[in-house]
Design a protein around this motif. Structure first.
Motif, PDB file in Angstrom:
ATOM      1  N   GLY A 158     -19.843  89.632   3.108  1.00 58.35           N
ATOM      2  CA  GLY A 158     -20.896  89.797   4.110  1.00 58.35           C
ATOM      3  C   GLY A 158     -20.633  91.051   4.916  1.00 58.35           C
ATOM      4  N   ASP A 159     -21.682  91.740   5.330  1.00 55.14           N
ATOM      5  CA  ASP A 159     -21.459  92.960   6.106  1.00 55.14           C
ATOM      6  C   ASP A 159     -21.490  92.664   7.607  1.00 55.14           C
ATOM      7  OD1 ASP A 159     -24.805  94.357   5.538  1.00 55.14           O
ATOM      8  OD2 ASP A 159     -24.116  92.850   6.971  1.00 55.14           O
ATOM      9  N   TYR A 160     -21.490  93.749   8.394  1.00 50.86           N
ATOM     10  CA  TYR A 160     -21.385  93.609   9.844  1.00 50.86           C
ATOM     11  C   TYR A 160     -22.585  92.895  10.460  1.00 50.86           C
ATOM     12  CZ  TYR A 160     -24.598  97.566  10.064  1.00 50.86           C
ATOM     13  OH  TYR A 160     -25.673  98.379   9.914  1.00 50.86           O
ATOM     14  N   TYR A 200     -16.800  94.898   8.274  1.00 47.35           N
ATOM     15  CA  TYR A 200     -17.665  95.489   9.275  1.00 47.35           C
ATOM     16  C   TYR A 200     -17.767  96.998   9.057  1.00 47.35           C
ATOM     17  CZ  TYR A 200     -17.527  90.925  11.462  1.00 47.35           C
ATOM     18  OH  TYR A 200     -17.636  89.577  11.702  1.00 47.35           O
ATOM     19  N   SER A 201     -17.505  97.754  10.080  1.00 49.61           N
ATOM     20  CA  SER A 201     -17.523  99.218   9.976  1.00 49.61           C
ATOM     21  C   SER A 201     -18.866  99.803   9.588  1.00 49.61           C
ATOM     22  CB  SER A 201     -16.489  99.722   8.970  1.00 49.61           C
ATOM     23  OG  SER A 201     -15.219  99.256   9.286  1.00 49.61           O
ATOM     24  N   PRO A 202     -19.861  99.643  10.454  1.00 44.97           N
ATOM     25  CA  PRO A 202     -21.115 100.340  10.186  1.00 44.97           C
ATOM     26  C   PRO A 202     -20.903 101.845  10.331  1.00 44.97           C
ATOM     27  CG  PRO A 202     -21.165  99.381  12.370  1.00 44.97           C
ATOM     28  CD  PRO A 202     -19.902  98.920  11.731  1.00 44.97           C
ATOM     29  N   ARG A 203     -21.658 102.591   9.576  1.00 45.24           N
ATOM     30  CA  ARG A 203     -21.611 104.050   9.671  1.00 45.24           C
ATOM     31  C   ARG A 203     -22.916 104.505  10.298  1.00 45.24           C
ATOM     32  NH1 ARG A 203     -17.258 103.840   9.198  1.00 45.24           N
ATOM     33  NH2 ARG A 203     -15.846 104.348   7.513  1.00 45.24           N
ATOM     34  N   LEU A 212      -9.444 103.950   4.302  1.00 45.00           N
ATOM     35  CA  LEU A 212      -9.634 103.832   5.743  1.00 45.00           C
ATOM     36  C   LEU A 212      -8.986 102.543   6.226  1.00 45.00           C
ATOM     37  CD1 LEU A 212     -11.153 104.716   8.396  1.00 45.00           C
ATOM     38  CD2 LEU A 212     -13.063 103.321   7.586  1.00 45.00           C
ATOM     39  N   ASP A 215      -9.007  99.555   8.357  1.00 46.75           N
ATOM     40  CA  ASP A 215     -10.144  98.905   8.996  1.00 46.75           C
ATOM     41  C   ASP A 215      -9.753  97.518   9.486  1.00 46.75           C
ATOM     42  OD1 ASP A 215     -13.627  98.397   7.957  1.00 46.75           O
ATOM     43  OD2 ASP A 215     -12.561  97.922   9.811  1.00 46.75           O
ATOM     44  N   LEU A 253     -11.222 100.331   1.854  1.00 48.69           N
ATOM     45  CA  LEU A 253     -10.820  99.867   3.182  1.00 48.69           C
ATOM     46  C   LEU A 253      -9.512  99.085   3.075  1.00 48.69           C
ATOM     47  CD1 LEU A 253     -14.244  98.401   4.451  1.00 48.69           C
ATOM     48  CD2 LEU A 253     -13.359 100.711   4.791  1.00 48.69           C
ATOM     49  N   GLY A 286     -11.491  95.619  11.028  1.00 46.11           N
ATOM     50  CA  GLY A 286     -12.648  94.731  10.939  1.00 46.11           C
ATOM     51  C   GLY A 286     -12.841  94.112   9.569  1.00 46.11           C
ATOM     52  N   ALA A 287     -12.036  94.553   8.616  1.00 46.75           N
ATOM     53  CA  ALA A 287     -12.165  94.039   7.238  1.00 46.75           C
ATOM     54  C   ALA A 287     -11.161  92.907   7.031  1.00 46.75           C
ATOM     55  CB  ALA A 287     -11.931  95.154   6.233  1.00 46.75           C
TER      56      ALA A 287
END
Lengths: 126, 183
Positions: free
Chosen positions: A68-70, B175-178, A39, A41, A104, A43-44
């Motif tokens: 770290g995540d979103y 990021y990229s929440p699902r 994908l 992305d 990603l 945002g990555a």
């Protein structure tokens, strides 16, 4: 030579800019037997490489990075690998972070190409 | 370069039965018209043929699927065995022990770096430079990352290393929440 790809509406809802890529181990030259779905992305920060791909290619870590995540939650330190992401037969040299989630393509790669997302046409050009 | 010996996958390889049925003068698996006619008769008159052997068919089918998967896996291994690599070919399809070992090696190097990080940052010899950690030990340092990696692989083979810049703290955000949709 830019290539146009359709959005993927099978694996993503709404359809997303995703495409099949291959991955090469920079040291051994080994590639995947089959292309895998990745994908795109924006945002990555970095390309995220699934742990299964890393295992299949016999990749050895060359560094580590905190992930770290979103929501800002830390997921600890993950291995970083030197790999070539092969898109439309063109290899892109990246340091990809291991992930247990999706493959990603991050800004480390996309910032080196012209990427055009055409939403109404459900296609993108790389 | 030497080709490394293949590791056998730790997967059971069930053997397909060569005969579906128990020895039975009336229902013996042969590709003959006689057998086919008998089977048709059974099926037409009653469902006892299918009933009697349904369980057997299921068993054989499962074994056939397992064997096909095993053969598929074996052919992947065979394909990969043709690739010449430098020392760490055991990573082709690593066993769970090997995966754990790789993970442990990585974590050891990270822990070692973090333990010495403050001292490295305070030392002008290492501040702002790349350091190489192998088996939890600092083995090299310099400003050229690619050269350091190349040198380390030359010395130790293709192994788990940390080549990290002293003073750099990177946090990768993905990021990229699902959102889960329920029909």
């Amino acid at each position: 030579m830019p290539n146009t790809h359709p959005f993927d509406g099978i694996h993503f809802n709404p359809p997303a800019a995703a495409l099949k890529v291959n991955v090469a181990n920079q040291i051994t030259g080994q590639t995947l037997k089959d292309d895998v779905l990745a994908l795109i992305d924006s945002g990555a920060d970095l390309t995220n490489l699934p742990v299964e791909v890393a295992m299949n290619l016999g990749l050895q870590p060359v560094d580590f990075i905190e992930v770290g995540d979103y929501s800002g939650k830390s997921h600890g330190d993950k291995p970083v690998y030197d790999v070539n992401i092969i898109i439309d037969s063109i290899p892109f040299n990246v340091q990809a972070a291991e992930t247990e989630g999706e493959f990603l393509i991050g800004r480390d790669l996309t910032n080196s190409v012209k990427l055009v997302l055409d939403g109404p046409k459900f296609e993108f050009t790389l | 370069m030497q080709k490394q010996k293949l590791q056998n996958p730790t997967i059971d390889t069930p053997k397909l039965e060569t005969s579906f049925f128990e020895p039975d003068p009336y229902v013996e698996l042969k590709a003959t018209d006689h057998f086919i006619e008998l089977s048709k008769l059974e099926l037409e008159e009653s469902k006892s043929f299918a009933d009697a052997y349904l369980k057997k068919f299921e068993e054989v089918f499962k074994l056939a699927v397992q064997e096909a998967l095993t053969r598929g896996l074996e052919s992947v291994l065979l394909e990969r065995s043709k690739i010449d690599t430098a020392k760490s070919l055991e990573t082709l399809i690593p066993s769970s022990d090997e995966q754990m070992s790789k993970r442990e090696e990585f974590e050891r190097n990270v822990a070692a770096f973090k333990a010495m990080e403050k001292d490295l940052e305070n030392d002008p010899k290492f501040r702002g430079k790349f350091v190489v950690l192998y088996k939890g030990q600092l083995v090299d340092s310099g400003t050229d990352r690619a050269k350091l990696l190349s040198e380390a692989y030359r010395k130790y083979g293709y192994v788990s290393l940390i080549v990290h810049k002293v003073g750099e703290r990177r946090v990768m955000r993905a990021y990229s929440p699902r959102y889960m949709r329920h029909a």
